[in-house]
Enzyme design. Structure first.
Site, short mmCIF file in Angstrom:
data_model
loop_
_atom_site.label_atom_id
_atom_site.label_comp_id
_atom_site.label_asym_id
_atom_site.label_seq_id
_atom_site.Cartn_x
_atom_site.Cartn_y
_atom_site.Cartn_z
CG ASN A 52 -1.97 -1.05 1.21
OD1 ASN A 52 -2.27 -1.64 0.17
ND2 ASN A 52 -2.54 -1.34 2.37
CG PHE A 116 -2.02 -11.59 8.61
CD1 PHE A 116 -2.08 -10.86 7.43
CD2 PHE A 116 -0.84 -12.25 8.92
CE1 PHE A 116 -1.00 -10.79 6.57
CE2 PHE A 116 0.25 -12.19 8.06
CZ PHE A 116 0.17 -11.45 6.89
CD GLN A 174 4.47 -7.13 13.07
OE1 GLN A 174 5.64 -6.83 12.97
NE2 GLN A 174 3.89 -7.96 12.22
N GLY A 226 -6.34 10.05 13.17
CA GLY A 226 -7.63 9.85 12.51
C GLY A 226 -8.19 11.17 12.01
N GLY A 229 -6.23 14.50 12.39
CA GLY A 229 -5.05 14.81 11.60
C GLY A 229 -3.80 14.08 12.05
N GLY A 257 -4.15 5.04 6.44
CA GLY A 257 -2.91 5.29 7.17
C GLY A 257 -1.69 5.05 6.31
CG ASP A 258 -0.78 1.25 4.84
OD1 ASP A 258 -0.07 1.35 5.85
OD2 ASP A 258 -1.48 0.25 4.59
#
Length: 328
Positions: A52, A116, A174, A226, A229, A257-258
């Site tokens: 992305n 995932f 993570q 979000g 900003g 976000g990406d």
């Protein structure tokens, strides 16, 4: 020289739930929540955090190099990325294994439940960054996005240090799977540290450092807030807030976000101030929010400049226009 982006390459299965997720377990069953959702829409889209970000960089004319692992079903996805300016020749393709999969269910408030499946990443590692540098002739910056496991991110960080490559890192959740020593290692020396608002607290808990101690160890700390900003923090400077683009009709929050990180990194790579780069990131994120999937948004320079002018003023729009000379 290009930006290399490491991390997950995946196919996203996006499910829209036209209601709200329950906020507590089913009554009378405190340990097991049995939930059933009636899906309004199910779509399969190209995704994965690294892919992305690379897509966004490619749309902005940055010639990114994608570093990761994909399965034998990657051919069509690879063509797509190449068509949008992404160098995919450093992606390791594993025969007989599928590309990673992520299943995301999103409710009307934008809350998500994700599952995932690592696929090909279970059986192979991404190519060493040294081989990427040798093939490309040099890398200006490495963006270390969340990988299939914390160990993958840590390996890329250590490779950057060994090769003297500047790096940015988005630890995401993570960080909760790392020891305190590894958590400190993952972020120390990063030119830019990316987190979401909820991840900031996780990071402080994982490292045992205060916010001030973290800032002493990174070039800049960028927190996505979000709809509020982006907050930018640097040691010795007052925090700055870059507002998000208002009045955006959200079609799908996946990938926003990406896109934000891609826009910011593209600005940094072209030498513009971090706050201005974050403005570009916010505009690109607004495009992603309006489009289903993480890599479906168009690159309309006219609309982008209009949003820059409306949200940040004529000076910002002029600076971003110069940056977009080579945008796709």
């Amino acid at each position: 020289m290009p930006i290399a982006v490491t991390g997950v390459i995946a196919m996203d299965h996006l499910i829209t739930f036209p209601g709200r997720f329950p906020v507590r377990p089913v009554t009378g069953r405190p340990h097991i929540a049995s939930l059933t959702f009636l899906a309004e829409r199910v779509e399969t889209r190209r995704g994965g955090t690294a892919a992305n970000i690379a897509y966004g960089l490619g749309r902005l004319g940055q010639d990114p190099v994608l570093v990761g692992v994909a399965g034998s079903d990657f051919a069509d996805y690879q063509v797509w990325l190449k068509q949008h300016g992404v160098d995919t020749d450093s992606v390791r393709v594993v025969p007989g294994e599928p590309t990673a999969r992520q299943v995301c269910t999103t409710d009307i408030d934008g809350h998500r439940i994700s599952t995932f499946r690592p696929g090909a990443t279970r059986t192979a590692r991404a190519r060493p960054l040294r081989s990427v540098v040798e093939r490309t002739g040099g890398i200006d910056l490495v963006m270390i996005a969340p990988g299939d496991a914390p160990a993958t991110m840590l390996r890329h960080v250590e490779e950057c240090r060994a090769l003297g490559l500047p790096f940015a890192v988005h630890v995401a959740r993570q960080i909760s799977g790392m020891s305190r020593k590894d958590a400190k290692s993952a972020v120390s020396g990063a030119r830019c540290l990316f987190t979401g608002e909820g991840e900031s607290e996780l990071l402080r808990e994982a490292t045992g450092w205060t916010a001030a101690q973290l800032l002493d160890r990174v070039g800049a700390w960028v927190t996505a807030l979000g709809p509020a900003g982006v907050r930018i923090e640097r040691a010795g400077h007052r925090p700055s807030l870059v507002p998000a683009i208002g009045s955006v009709t959200v079609a799908d929050p996946a990938g926003a976000g990406d896109a934000l990180r891609a826009g910011l990194l593209a600005g940094v790579a072209r030498g513009i101030p971090l706050e201005r780069a974050a403005q570009l990131g916010c505009i690109l994120a607004s495009f992603a929010l309006e489009s289903p999937g993480s890599q479906e948004y168009p690159m309309d320079v006219r609309v982008l400049l209009n949003r820059a002018r409306g949200a940040y003023g004529h000076t910002a729009a002029a600076a971003i226009r110069r940056l977009l000379t080579y945008a796709a």
